[in-house]
Design a protein around this motif. Structure first.
Motif, PDB file in Angstrom:
ATOM      1  N   MET A   1      79.616  41.039  72.230  1.00 35.94           N
ATOM      2  CA  MET A   1      78.431  42.070  71.914  1.00 35.94           C
ATOM      3  C   MET A   1      79.213  43.373  71.725  1.00 35.94           C
ATOM      4  SD  MET A   1      75.119  43.585  73.861  1.00 35.94           S
ATOM      5  CE  MET A   1      74.822  42.021  74.555  1.00 35.94           C
ATOM      6  N   ALA A   2      79.139  43.840  70.544  1.00 34.06           N
ATOM      7  CA  ALA A   2      79.462  45.181  70.007  1.00 34.06           C
ATOM      8  C   ALA A   2      78.443  46.207  70.337  1.00 34.06           C
ATOM      9  CB  ALA A   2      79.860  45.012  68.504  1.00 34.06           C
ATOM     10  N   THR A   3      78.872  47.150  70.843  1.00 30.29           N
ATOM     11  CA  THR A   3      78.067  48.313  71.384  1.00 30.29           C
ATOM     12  C   THR A   3      78.362  49.745  71.059  1.00 30.29           C
ATOM     13  OG1 THR A   3      77.349  47.015  73.339  1.00 30.29           O
ATOM     14  CG2 THR A   3      76.899  49.285  73.191  1.00 30.29           C
ATOM     15  N   LYS A   4      77.783  50.466  70.595  1.00 33.88           N
ATOM     16  CA  LYS A   4      77.880  51.841  70.211  1.00 33.88           C
ATOM     17  C   LYS A   4      77.158  52.865  70.872  1.00 33.88           C
ATOM     18  CE  LYS A   4      79.779  55.082  67.650  1.00 33.88           C
ATOM     19  NZ  LYS A   4      81.155  55.458  68.023  1.00 33.88           N
ATOM     20  N   HIS A   5      77.712  53.969  71.350  1.00 36.94           N
ATOM     21  CA  HIS A   5      77.248  54.761  72.364  1.00 36.94           C
ATOM     22  C   HIS A   5      77.066  56.225  71.440  1.00 36.94           C
ATOM     23  CE1 HIS A   5      75.804  56.973  75.847  1.00 36.94           C
ATOM     24  NE2 HIS A   5      76.962  57.811  75.730  1.00 36.94           N
ATOM     25  N   ALA A   6      75.959  56.827  71.514  1.00 33.43           N
ATOM     26  CA  ALA A   6      75.424  58.069  70.643  1.00 33.43           C
ATOM     27  C   ALA A   6      75.342  59.046  71.704  1.00 33.43           C
ATOM     28  CB  ALA A   6      74.592  57.845  69.640  1.00 33.43           C
ATOM     29  N   ASN A   7      75.974  60.195  71.870  1.00 36.65           N
ATOM     30  CA  ASN A   7      75.542  61.030  72.728  1.00 36.65           C
ATOM     31  C   ASN A   7      74.542  61.869  72.364  1.00 36.65           C
ATOM     32  OD1 ASN A   7      77.314  60.592  75.111  1.00 36.65           O
ATOM     33  ND2 ASN A   7      78.978  61.801  74.271  1.00 36.65           N
ATOM     34  N   VAL A   8      73.514  62.517  73.227  1.00 38.21           N
ATOM     35  CA  VAL A   8      72.758  63.335  72.657  1.00 38.21           C
ATOM     36  C   VAL A   8      73.013  65.025  73.244  1.00 38.21           C
ATOM     37  CG1 VAL A   8      70.258  64.096  73.109  1.00 38.21           C
ATOM     38  CG2 VAL A   8      70.639  61.618  72.650  1.00 38.21           C
ATOM     39  N   PHE A   9      73.389  64.798  74.523  1.00 33.69           N
ATOM     40  CA  PHE A   9      74.082  66.146  75.064  1.00 33.69           C
ATOM     41  C   PHE A   9      75.394  65.543  75.715  1.00 33.69           C
ATOM     42  CE2 PHE A   9      74.696  68.065  79.457  1.00 33.69           C
ATOM     43  CZ  PHE A   9      74.434  69.307  78.944  1.00 33.69           C
ATOM     44  N   ALA A  10      76.117  66.624  75.550  1.00 33.74           N
ATOM     45  CA  ALA A  10      77.636  66.031  75.931  1.00 33.74           C
ATOM     46  C   ALA A  10      78.249  67.631  76.167  1.00 33.74           C
ATOM     47  CB  ALA A  10      78.402  65.668  74.744  1.00 33.74           C
ATOM     48  N   ARG A  11      78.921  67.748  77.490  1.00 28.59           N
ATOM     49  CA  ARG A  11      79.658  68.958  77.961  1.00 28.59           C
ATOM     50  C   ARG A  11      80.904  68.139  78.766  1.00 28.59           C
ATOM     51  NH1 ARG A  11      76.829  71.161  74.778  1.00 28.59           N
ATOM     52  NH2 ARG A  11      75.262  72.790  75.325  1.00 28.59           N
ATOM     53  N   TYR A  12      81.689  69.091  78.910  1.00 24.91           N
ATOM     54  CA  TYR A  12      82.804  68.723  79.805  1.00 24.91           C
ATOM     55  C   TYR A  12      82.598  67.934  80.877  1.00 24.91           C
ATOM     56  CZ  TYR A  12      87.368  69.027  82.103  1.00 24.91           C
ATOM     57  OH  TYR A  12      88.455  68.638  82.858  1.00 24.91           O
ATOM     58  N   ARG A  13      81.853  68.513  81.760  1.00 22.72           N
ATOM     59  CA  ARG A  13      81.333  67.906  83.326  1.00 22.72           C
ATOM     60  C   ARG A  13      80.380  66.362  82.957  1.00 22.72           C
ATOM     61  NH1 ARG A  13      84.845  68.116  86.824  1.00 22.72           N
ATOM     62  NH2 ARG A  13      85.692  70.036  87.535  1.00 22.72           N
ATOM     63  N   GLY A  14      79.772  66.442  81.820  1.00 19.49           N
ATOM     64  CA  GLY A  14      78.939  65.164  81.717  1.00 19.49           C
ATOM     65  C   GLY A  14      78.167  64.978  80.318  1.00 19.49           C
ATOM     66  N   SER A  15      77.639  64.040  80.047  1.00 18.25           N
ATOM     67  CA  SER A  15      76.689  63.643  79.053  1.00 18.25           C
ATOM     68  C   SER A  15      75.777  62.614  79.104  1.00 18.25           C
ATOM     69  CB  SER A  15      77.891  62.775  77.789  1.00 18.25           C
ATOM     70  OG  SER A  15      78.501  61.874  78.507  1.00 18.25           O
ATOM     71  N   ILE A  16      74.744  62.459  78.173  1.00 19.86           N
ATOM     72  CA  ILE A  16      73.548  61.871  78.037  1.00 19.86           C
ATOM     73  C   ILE A  16      73.338  61.259  76.777  1.00 19.86           C
ATOM     74  CG2 ILE A  16      71.144  61.678  78.660  1.00 19.86           C
ATOM     75  CD1 ILE A  16      71.423  64.060  80.658  1.00 19.86           C
ATOM     76  N   GLY A  17      73.282  59.823  76.815  1.00 15.84           N
ATOM     77  CA  GLY A  17      72.984  59.200  75.463  1.00 15.84           C
ATOM     78  C   GLY A  17      72.615  57.956  75.411  1.00 15.84           C
ATOM     79  N   PHE A  18      72.365  57.256  74.146  1.00 16.77           N
ATOM     80  CA  PHE A  18      72.086  55.961  74.037  1.00 16.77           C
ATOM     81  C   PHE A  18      73.118  54.979  73.697  1.00 16.77           C
ATOM     82  CE2 PHE A  18      68.547  58.793  73.038  1.00 16.77           C
ATOM     83  CZ  PHE A  18      67.449  58.328  73.621  1.00 16.77           C
ATOM     84  N   SER A  19      72.842  53.814  74.117  1.00 17.36           N
ATOM     85  CA  SER A  19      73.850  52.641  73.731  1.00 17.36           C
ATOM     86  C   SER A  19      72.816  51.538  72.819  1.00 17.36           C
ATOM     87  CB  SER A  19      74.463  51.898  75.045  1.00 17.36           C
ATOM     88  OG  SER A  19      75.066  52.842  75.592  1.00 17.36           O
ATOM     89  N   PHE A  20      73.576  51.300  71.770  1.00 17.45           N
ATOM     90  CA  PHE A  20      72.913  50.314  70.999  1.00 17.45           C
ATOM     91  C   PHE A  20      73.891  49.087  70.759  1.00 17.45           C
ATOM     92  CE2 PHE A  20      71.503  54.419  69.682  1.00 17.45           C
ATOM     93  CZ  PHE A  20      70.040  54.231  69.954  1.00 17.45           C
ATOM     94  N   GLY A  21      73.521  47.994  70.925  1.00 16.15           N
ATOM     95  CA  GLY A  21      74.363  46.677  70.907  1.00 16.15           C
ATOM     96  C   GLY A  21      73.819  45.358  70.417  1.00 16.15           C
TER      97      GLY A  21
END
Length: 97
Positions: A1-21
């Motif tokens: 399975m190929a998965t791509k992660h797209a960040n919505v919020f990204a900082r040095y200490r953390g990130s939040i995003g979506f993964s589509f595969g």
């Protein structure tokens, strides 16, 4: 399975995003036992999906990461994987800068 992660919020200490595969996997196979009236159990039968040699796979996940130290991050994920609700946690080791 190929998965791509797209960040919505990204900082040095953390990130939040979506993964589509998406991808393909081996054919499905299921064993089952038919139970008749009065509790009589028949022989085990195997059902094989013969129309497709492969099974489509997919996932849509929401993921979060919190960086503990420079190369290690942890975080939860939840979403849908292959038609089922999925949730869990991850430990990531970042080898590239």
């Amino acid at each position: 399975m190929a998965t791509k992660h797209a960040n919505v919020f990204a900082r040095y200490r953390g990130s939040i995003g979506f993964s589509f595969g998406a991808g393909v996997g081996p054919r499905l196979k299921a064993d089952y036992r038919a139970q008749g009236p009065g509790g009589l159990v028949g022989p085990t039968e195997t059902y094989t999906l013969r129309e497709l040699a492969v099974t489509p796979l997919f996932q849509v996940l929401v993921r979060g990461d919190v960086r503990i130290v420079r190369q290690i991050s942890v975080g939860p994920f939840f979403g849908i994987r292959n038609g089922f609700v999925a949730a869990g946690g991850t430990l990531r080791v970042h080898l590239l800068k």
